[in-house]
Scaffold this active site. Sequence first.
Site, PDB file in Angstrom:
ATOM      1  N   HIS A 129     -17.320   6.165 -17.106  1.00 24.03           N
ATOM      2  CA  HIS A 129     -18.529   5.332 -17.056  1.00 24.03           C
ATOM      3  C   HIS A 129     -19.240   5.469 -18.411  1.00 24.03           C
ATOM      4  O   HIS A 129     -19.128   6.510 -19.057  1.00 24.03           O
ATOM      5  CB  HIS A 129     -19.405   5.886 -15.926  1.00 24.03           C
ATOM      6  CG  HIS A 129     -20.627   5.081 -15.608  1.00 24.03           C
ATOM      7  ND1 HIS A 129     -21.792   5.182 -16.324  1.00 24.03           N
ATOM      8  CD2 HIS A 129     -20.873   4.186 -14.630  1.00 24.03           C
ATOM      9  CE1 HIS A 129     -22.704   4.377 -15.796  1.00 24.03           C
ATOM     10  NE2 HIS A 129     -22.176   3.756 -14.765  1.00 24.03           N
TER      11      HIS A 129
ATOM     12  N   ASP B 219     -17.844  14.756 -14.098  1.00 24.99           N
ATOM     13  CA  ASP B 219     -18.749  13.736 -13.576  1.00 24.99           C
ATOM     14  C   ASP B 219     -18.335  13.471 -12.125  1.00 24.99           C
ATOM     15  O   ASP B 219     -17.296  12.866 -11.867  1.00 24.99           O
ATOM     16  CB  ASP B 219     -18.611  12.473 -14.451  1.00 24.99           C
ATOM     17  CG  ASP B 219     -19.374  11.284 -13.889  1.00 24.99           C
ATOM     18  OD1 ASP B 219     -19.877  11.371 -12.753  1.00 24.99           O
ATOM     19  OD2 ASP B 219     -19.440  10.252 -14.591  1.00 24.99           O
TER      20      ASP B 219
ATOM     21  N   LYS C 221     -26.213   7.880  -4.535  1.00 25.45           N
ATOM     22  CA  LYS C 221     -24.911   7.342  -4.104  1.00 25.45           C
ATOM     23  C   LYS C 221     -24.413   8.065  -2.856  1.00 25.45           C
ATOM     24  O   LYS C 221     -23.327   7.796  -2.366  1.00 25.45           O
ATOM     25  CB  LYS C 221     -23.879   7.498  -5.225  1.00 25.45           C
ATOM     26  CG  LYS C 221     -24.192   6.650  -6.461  1.00 25.45           C
ATOM     27  CD  LYS C 221     -23.093   6.781  -7.480  1.00 25.45           C
ATOM     28  CE  LYS C 221     -23.477   6.336  -8.860  1.00 25.45           C
ATOM     29  NZ  LYS C 221     -23.652   4.885  -9.010  1.00 25.45           N
TER      30      LYS C 221
HETATM   31  N1  7TS Z   1     -20.729   8.274 -13.631  1.00 27.83           N
HETATM   32  C1  7TS Z   1     -20.076   7.520 -12.740  1.00 27.83           C
HETATM   33  C2  7TS Z   1     -18.630   7.808 -12.449  1.00 27.83           C
HETATM   34  C3  7TS Z   1     -20.762   6.515 -12.060  1.00 27.83           C
HETATM   35  O1  7TS Z   1     -20.124   5.785 -11.154  1.00 27.83           O
HETATM   36  C4  7TS Z   1     -22.134   6.270 -12.353  1.00 27.83           C
HETATM   37  C5  7TS Z   1     -22.883   5.137 -11.734  1.00 27.83           C
HETATM   38  C6  7TS Z   1     -22.765   7.103 -13.270  1.00 27.83           C
HETATM   39  C7  7TS Z   1     -22.019   8.087 -13.903  1.00 27.83           C
HETATM   40  C8  7TS Z   1     -24.219   6.986 -13.562  1.00 27.83           C
HETATM   41  O2  7TS Z   1     -24.956   7.330 -12.418  1.00 27.83           O
HETATM   42  P1  7TS Z   1     -26.530   7.092 -12.340  1.00 27.83           P
HETATM   43  O3  7TS Z   1     -26.881   7.440 -10.927  1.00 27.83           O
HETATM   44  O4  7TS Z   1     -27.156   7.998 -13.324  1.00 27.83           O
HETATM   45  O5  7TS Z   1     -26.756   5.651 -12.667  1.00 27.83           O
HETATM   46  N2  7TS Z   1     -22.092   4.060 -11.335  1.00 27.83           N
HETATM   47  C9  7TS Z   1     -22.519   2.846 -10.951  1.00 27.83           C
HETATM   48  C10 7TS Z   1     -21.636   1.872 -10.508  1.00 27.83           C
HETATM   49  O6  7TS Z   1     -20.423   2.009 -10.398  1.00 27.83           O
HETATM   50  N3  7TS Z   1     -22.328   0.756 -10.193  1.00 27.83           N
HETATM   51  O7  7TS Z   1     -23.621   0.978 -10.430  1.00 27.83           O
HETATM   52  C11 7TS Z   1     -23.756   2.277 -10.915  1.00 27.83           C
END
Ligand code: 7TS
Length: 406
Positions: A121, A199, A225
């Site tokens: 990501h 991650d 999530k």
């Molecule tokens: N790493 C992964 C593997 C992720 O799926 C996400 C968010 C993040 C880091 C970042 O997480 P956050 O909570 O700090 O935003 N992924 C997604 C997605 O797949 N669609 O919207 C956010």
Amino acid sequence: MFDIQEIRSQFTILNQQVNGKPLVYLDNAATSQKPNSVLEVWNKYYTELNANVHRGIHTLSQLATEEMELSRRKIQKFINAKHDFEVIFTKGTTEGLNLIAYILTQKLKKDDEIIISYLEHHSNIVPWQLLCERTGAKLRVIPIDENGILQLDYLDEYLSEKTKVVSVNQVSNALGIVNPIEEIIAKTRKNSDAYIVIDGAQSAPHFTIDVQKMDCDFFVFSGHKMYAPMGTGILYGKQEILEDLPPFHGGGEMIATCSFDGTTYAGLPFKYEAGTPNVGGNIALGAAIDFIEKVGQSNIQNHENALLEYAQRQLLEIENLKVYGEKANRTGVVSFNLEGTGISSDVGMILDKMGIAVRTGHHCTQPIMDFFNIAGTVRASFAIYNTFQEIDSLVEGVKKAQRMLS
Ligand code: 7TS
């Protein structure tokens, strides 16, 4: 076994119509919905307990502190950390990864190397690029094959005494592929002294996590999530490593003493928790873990895997539909395109008209899209409350989109 209707009844938001159709929520990799038990805990905090933590002699402050620390211990147990003070509250995975990349600045010098993978990501790419800019270190990227599988031969080749960080996700958010992190960690330990960062944004909601067994140095994930409110997340770090590294933010709560002659820092976890935390959210994250444990992690995993298999099988029967990533060893996500019918957002818009929520586009993983030479995909992602009927609706919707767009 569990009663899916009983579970759905705990999520009021699911019981609504969107665009005149029953909501089919299949965007769980972006954020999950929250059960009423989590919302009640959050609401109770603001209606009965609200006070700042760790700083008040008064009763409400003490109660709020106790609740938040209880939540920290639940999370410690959930990921099997050795100590509760190795669990740092953040606002999410992005903050956790940026924090780690920042506090490692002094440990890297010009020409050192940081290894990540093609499946990351953006939030596990950009903080490392920024660290490279600050230090002159170089980024090396483990490539993937046409099935989205990491080519670990390259890891063997890249690992050396120059490697200072290896940071990979456990599950890819764009493809749902489960990466062989045990093998990655073992190879890294054998061939370098690198810090290992995992991650877990897309694994913590679906798997049992054991950071001690995994033997990573850092593990980060997002509460939102996994049935908790937005603005919650966790950074796990090994005690000796967090004690050795400098703070991230300076401010209240993270000091032992502060004067104009200099400041000394508080012990863990407070050294990394400057400022007023998201107390209500952090307490509600504990309630989300209670929810997961009550449903049972194996029930969650089995149900989501069954949904994935069912969705994949039906989608693959549609002509000119391409599913990205290998079909086995995946969790919670199916990513696809209707070939020859324009862009993924067109499909997403048609599905939305039918009350079906999916994500379209690059999913914050542009390198993966570049690899497949596409602008984006349609991504359906599952949670414990999804049903087989919802998958049927998705498949019907995709067929309809194909008819409309071709
Ligand atoms: N790493 C992964 C593997 C992720 O799926 C996400 C968010 C993040 C880091 C970042 O997480 P956050 O909570 O700090 O935003 N992924 C997604 C997605 O797949 N669609 O919207 C956010």
